[in-house]
Design a protein around this motif. Structure first.
Motif, PDB file in Angstrom:
ATOM      1  N   ASP A   1       0.080  79.949 -66.356  1.00  0.00           N
ATOM      2  CA  ASP A   1       0.563  80.102 -66.876  1.00  0.00           C
ATOM      3  C   ASP A   1       2.195  81.440 -67.042  1.00  0.00           C
ATOM      4  OD1 ASP A   1       1.507  79.052 -70.237  1.00  0.00           O
ATOM      5  OD2 ASP A   1       0.979  81.519 -70.565  1.00  0.00           O
ATOM      6  N   PHE A   2       1.842  82.185 -66.598  1.00  0.00           N
ATOM      7  CA  PHE A   2       2.445  83.263 -66.239  1.00  0.00           C
ATOM      8  C   PHE A   2       3.588  82.908 -65.293  1.00  0.00           C
ATOM      9  CE2 PHE A   2       4.309  87.535 -64.347  1.00  0.00           C
ATOM     10  CZ  PHE A   2       5.193  87.861 -65.499  1.00  0.00           C
ATOM     11  N   LEU A   3       3.978  82.542 -64.145  1.00  0.00           N
ATOM     12  CA  LEU A   3       5.070  82.136 -63.374  1.00  0.00           C
ATOM     13  C   LEU A   3       4.975  81.211 -63.455  1.00  0.00           C
ATOM     14  CD1 LEU A   3       3.026  84.425 -60.152  1.00  0.00           C
ATOM     15  CD2 LEU A   3       5.356  84.894 -61.727  1.00  0.00           C
ATOM     16  N   GLY A   4       4.082  80.008 -63.760  1.00  0.00           N
ATOM     17  CA  GLY A   4       4.658  78.738 -63.850  1.00  0.00           C
ATOM     18  C   GLY A   4       5.105  78.524 -65.128  1.00  0.00           C
TER      19      GLY A   4
ATOM     20  N   ILE B   1       9.024  82.353 -66.065  1.00  0.00           N
ATOM     21  CA  ILE B   1      11.069  81.470 -66.091  1.00  0.00           C
ATOM     22  C   ILE B   1      11.626  81.216 -67.401  1.00  0.00           C
ATOM     23  CG2 ILE B   1      11.690  79.154 -65.619  1.00  0.00           C
ATOM     24  CD1 ILE B   1       9.264  78.647 -63.649  1.00  0.00           C
ATOM     25  N   ARG B   2      10.791  81.194 -68.662  1.00  0.00           N
ATOM     26  CA  ARG B   2      11.767  81.221 -69.600  1.00  0.00           C
ATOM     27  C   ARG B   2      12.500  82.704 -70.256  1.00  0.00           C
ATOM     28  NH1 ARG B   2       8.887  80.411 -73.236  1.00  0.00           N
ATOM     29  NH2 ARG B   2       6.383  80.071 -72.377  1.00  0.00           N
ATOM     30  N   LYS B   3      11.191  83.572 -70.133  1.00  0.00           N
ATOM     31  CA  LYS B   3      11.799  84.894 -70.668  1.00  0.00           C
ATOM     32  C   LYS B   3      12.105  85.897 -69.570  1.00  0.00           C
ATOM     33  CE  LYS B   3       9.306  83.119 -74.929  1.00  0.00           C
ATOM     34  NZ  LYS B   3      10.102  83.263 -76.181  1.00  0.00           N
ATOM     35  N   ALA B   4      12.070  85.717 -68.636  1.00  0.00           N
ATOM     36  CA  ALA B   4      12.049  87.037 -68.217  1.00  0.00           C
ATOM     37  C   ALA B   4      13.807  86.668 -67.505  1.00  0.00           C
ATOM     38  CB  ALA B   4      11.797  87.402 -66.513  1.00  0.00           C
ATOM     39  N   THR B   5      15.038  87.427 -68.042  1.00  0.00           N
ATOM     40  CA  THR B   5      16.067  86.967 -67.918  1.00  0.00           C
ATOM     41  C   THR B   5      16.444  86.980 -66.430  1.00  0.00           C
ATOM     42  OG1 THR B   5      16.844  88.952 -68.299  1.00  0.00           O
ATOM     43  CG2 THR B   5      17.306  87.493 -70.230  1.00  0.00           C
ATOM     44  N   TRP B   6      16.061  88.060 -65.244  1.00  0.00           N
ATOM     45  CA  TRP B   6      15.995  88.343 -64.271  1.00  0.00           C
ATOM     46  C   TRP B   6      15.333  87.522 -63.361  1.00  0.00           C
ATOM     47  CZ3 TRP B   6      13.240  91.140 -67.635  1.00  0.00           C
ATOM     48  CH2 TRP B   6      12.335  91.980 -66.890  1.00  0.00           C
ATOM     49  N   SER B   7      14.824  86.003 -63.799  1.00  0.00           N
ATOM     50  CA  SER B   7      14.251  85.518 -63.407  1.00  0.00           C
ATOM     51  C   SER B   7      14.738  84.042 -62.015  1.00  0.00           C
ATOM     52  CB  SER B   7      13.358  84.106 -63.875  1.00  0.00           C
ATOM     53  OG  SER B   7      13.878  83.512 -64.209  1.00  0.00           O
ATOM     54  N   ASP B   8      14.833  84.797 -61.286  1.00  0.00           N
ATOM     55  CA  ASP B   8      14.863  83.985 -59.625  1.00  0.00           C
ATOM     56  C   ASP B   8      14.158  83.505 -58.792  1.00  0.00           C
ATOM     57  OD1 ASP B   8      14.852  86.109 -58.331  1.00  0.00           O
ATOM     58  OD2 ASP B   8      16.816  85.945 -58.502  1.00  0.00           O
ATOM     59  N   GLU B   9      14.941  82.983 -57.615  1.00  0.00           N
ATOM     60  CA  GLU B   9      13.448  82.453 -56.355  1.00  0.00           C
ATOM     61  C   GLU B   9      12.830  84.505 -55.931  1.00  0.00           C
ATOM     62  OE1 GLU B   9      13.611  81.058 -51.846  1.00  0.00           O
ATOM     63  OE2 GLU B   9      14.460  79.785 -53.577  1.00  0.00           O
ATOM     64  N   ARG B  10      14.131  84.848 -55.358  1.00  0.00           N
ATOM     65  CA  ARG B  10      13.633  85.632 -55.199  1.00  0.00           C
ATOM     66  C   ARG B  10      12.236  86.758 -56.090  1.00  0.00           C
ATOM     67  NH1 ARG B  10      17.543  90.307 -51.807  1.00  0.00           N
ATOM     68  NH2 ARG B  10      15.942  91.513 -51.250  1.00  0.00           N
TER      69      ARG B  10
ATOM     70  N   ARG C   1       5.703  74.032 -57.000  1.00  0.00           N
ATOM     71  CA  ARG C   1       5.313  73.380 -58.326  1.00  0.00           C
ATOM     72  C   ARG C   1       6.298  74.863 -59.103  1.00  0.00           C
ATOM     73  NH1 ARG C   1       1.481  72.448 -58.778  1.00  0.00           N
ATOM     74  NH2 ARG C   1       0.749  74.243 -60.472  1.00  0.00           N
ATOM     75  N   TRP C   2       5.894  76.288 -58.897  1.00  0.00           N
ATOM     76  CA  TRP C   2       6.842  77.046 -59.811  1.00  0.00           C
ATOM     77  C   TRP C   2       8.004  77.172 -59.046  1.00  0.00           C
ATOM     78  CZ3 TRP C   2       1.987  81.253 -58.260  1.00  0.00           C
ATOM     79  CH2 TRP C   2       1.056  81.189 -59.861  1.00  0.00           C
ATOM     80  N   LEU C   3       8.617  77.562 -58.525  1.00  0.00           N
ATOM     81  CA  LEU C   3       9.553  77.041 -58.274  1.00  0.00           C
ATOM     82  C   LEU C   3      10.534  76.110 -58.333  1.00  0.00           C
ATOM     83  CD1 LEU C   3       9.492  79.095 -54.287  1.00  0.00           C
ATOM     84  CD2 LEU C   3      10.549  79.869 -56.046  1.00  0.00           C
ATOM     85  N   ARG C   4       9.582  74.775 -57.705  1.00  0.00           N
ATOM     86  CA  ARG C   4      10.421  73.905 -58.538  1.00  0.00           C
ATOM     87  C   ARG C   4      10.807  73.400 -60.107  1.00  0.00           C
ATOM     88  NH1 ARG C   4       6.839  71.418 -54.436  1.00  0.00           N
ATOM     89  NH2 ARG C   4       5.417  70.560 -56.001  1.00  0.00           N
ATOM     90  N   TYR C   5       9.261  74.007 -60.941  1.00  0.00           N
ATOM     91  CA  TYR C   5      10.121  74.408 -62.316  1.00  0.00           C
ATOM     92  C   TYR C   5      11.310  75.233 -62.915  1.00  0.00           C
ATOM     93  CZ  TYR C   5       5.547  72.332 -63.477  1.00  0.00           C
ATOM     94  OH  TYR C   5       4.017  72.350 -63.342  1.00  0.00           O
ATOM     95  N   LEU C   6      11.985  76.366 -61.659  1.00  0.00           N
ATOM     96  CA  LEU C   6      12.225  77.763 -61.979  1.00  0.00           C
ATOM     97  C   LEU C   6      14.000  76.429 -61.667  1.00  0.00           C
ATOM     98  CD1 LEU C   6      13.523  80.064 -61.900  1.00  0.00           C
ATOM     99  CD2 LEU C   6      13.071  80.424 -59.420  1.00  0.00           C
ATOM    100  N   LYS C   7      13.801  75.778 -61.004  1.00  0.00           N
ATOM    101  CA  LYS C   7      15.756  75.317 -59.895  1.00  0.00           C
ATOM    102  C   LYS C   7      15.562  74.457 -61.316  1.00  0.00           C
ATOM    103  CE  LYS C   7      17.241  72.845 -56.130  1.00  0.00           C
ATOM    104  NZ  LYS C   7      16.136  72.096 -54.913  1.00  0.00           N
ATOM    105  N   ARG C   8      14.675  73.213 -61.761  1.00  0.00           N
ATOM    106  CA  ARG C   8      14.944  72.286 -63.281  1.00  0.00           C
ATOM    107  C   ARG C   8      15.013  73.332 -64.228  1.00  0.00           C
ATOM    108  NH1 ARG C   8      13.045  67.152 -62.898  1.00  0.00           N
ATOM    109  NH2 ARG C   8      12.330  67.483 -64.638  1.00  0.00           N
TER     110      ARG C   8
END
Length: 350
Positions: A68-71, A75-84, A124-131
């Motif tokens: 739930d945290f990474l997926g 993604i929603r709450k951390a302003t610095w969230s990116d692939e890296r 899948r988490w990376l796809r969520y992030l990209k979307r």
């Protein structure tokens, strides 16, 4: 002090021994002080922000809330969230679970379950992030399984066990040699980060022996910088992958011996690579050229010396040491017998 502040103080105090223990574990593993501190910072954010503020739990109870945290939340709450940053968190959780297992807080079965969960979910988490970062996708559809489609949810749609997917990033020089039209290849961003750490490699030209028309190509693992130099005198990409597979089998055999090949396996050629990886491989190529200049260098000796040379393009890392640690901590797959195997494809490309 109100009840919320008191509860937070109690949970933060309970988290501290785990932070300290994890930090000592990382130092003992020679991860390095700066990298260790980065891991602790990421773990503290998970424990002292997400778990306390949103789950009302301490780290000892909520350590397995990774999905739930990474997926979603990160993604929603951390302003610095990116692939890296997401992949950096993946690595932190993997190491933290290794630590918990090492001190007996996590039994072998649960440890393997959590490691398998991360490995099967990070794509899948990376796809969520990209979307989530795609303005053309409605925010309500980002996590919608129907909108994602079964093709995008390969890790949940029943990919065959034991099937391996190798991602091979081609430099411009390598693409020209193998007569591959780079512009027609899919982008590395669509693949890199989704597979196991051992799946992603970059190929570049190192040198050419003019009399024999043999060219030497370096294949470098994106995560560890472990490199294999492969001779090639024709222009078929299949020949490169076949030889690479054979040599890789020999190399891994030096570390843990047993290696079994699956009946199938595929690989994808991709274009566009992270600049940090290009810089690291360029540094490796310069070292290789220096080693080539020595009298009668054998490829085996050359690769051995190359992989024991500290690299500094990103941070100091000795490729052989990094590769060996990753193989020991996270081999590519499990067998029912409990032993671990390293599968790589020798099949033709899709």
């Amino acid at each position: 002090m109100d009840s919320y502040d008191q509860r937070r103080e109690e949970l933060e105090a309970a988290n501290l021994p785990l932070f300290h223990g994890f930090h000592e574990y990382l130092i003992a593993k020679r991860v390095g002080k700066r990298v260790s501190c980065d891991h602790i910072d990421r773990l503290e954010f998970f424990a002292n922000v997400y778990l306390i503020d949103y789950q009302d739990q301490g780290l000892a109870e909520g350590f397995d809330e990774v999905s739930d945290f990474l997926g979603s939340w990160f993604i929603r709450k951390a302003t610095w969230s990116d692939e890296r940053s997401l992949l950096a968190n993946v690595e932190t959780f993997q190491k933290f679970y290794d630590y918990l297992h090492s001190v007996g807080s996590l039994d072998k079965e649960r440890h393997q379950e959590l490691r398998a969960l991360i490995e099967s979910s990070k794509g899948r988490w990376l796809r969520y992030l990209k979307r989530y970062n795609d303005p053309s996708i409605d925010i309500d559809d980002v996590w919608d399984p129907e909108e994602l489609g079964e093709a995008e949810l390969g890790d949940e749609a029943g990919e065959s066990e034991g099937e391996v997917h190798l991602v091979l990033m081609l430099s411009g020089k390598a693409a020209r040699h193998f007569k591959v039209a780079s512009s027609k290849l899919p982008k590395a961003d669509d693949f890199v980060g989704e597979g196991h750490w051992s799946s992603c490699w970059r190929c570049d030209l190192v040198a050419e022996h003019v009399p024999s028309k043999t060219r030497y190509f370096m294949l470098t693992n994106a995560r560890t910088l472990y490199s294999i130099i492969v001779p090639n005198s024709d222009h078929r990409i299949e020949s490169l992958v076949s030889m690479f597979s054979q040599i890789l089998e020999q190399e891994i055999g030096k570390f843990d011996g047993e290696l079994v090949w699956p009946p199938g396996g595929t690989f994808s050629l991709v274009r566009g690579q992270p600049r940090s990886l290009i810089g690291s491989q360029n540094e490796l190529i310069r070292c290789a050229l220096d080693l080539f200049a020595k009298p009668d260098p054998s490829l085996e000796v050359l690769c051995s010396e190359l992989n024991q040379t500290p690299m500094f393009a990103i941070e100091e890392v000795i490729p052989r040491t990094a590769f060996e640690k990753h193989l020991a901590a996270d081999p590519p797959c499990f067998l029912e017998s409990g032993s671990r195997i390293i599968p790589f494809p020798g099949a033709s490309p899709n």
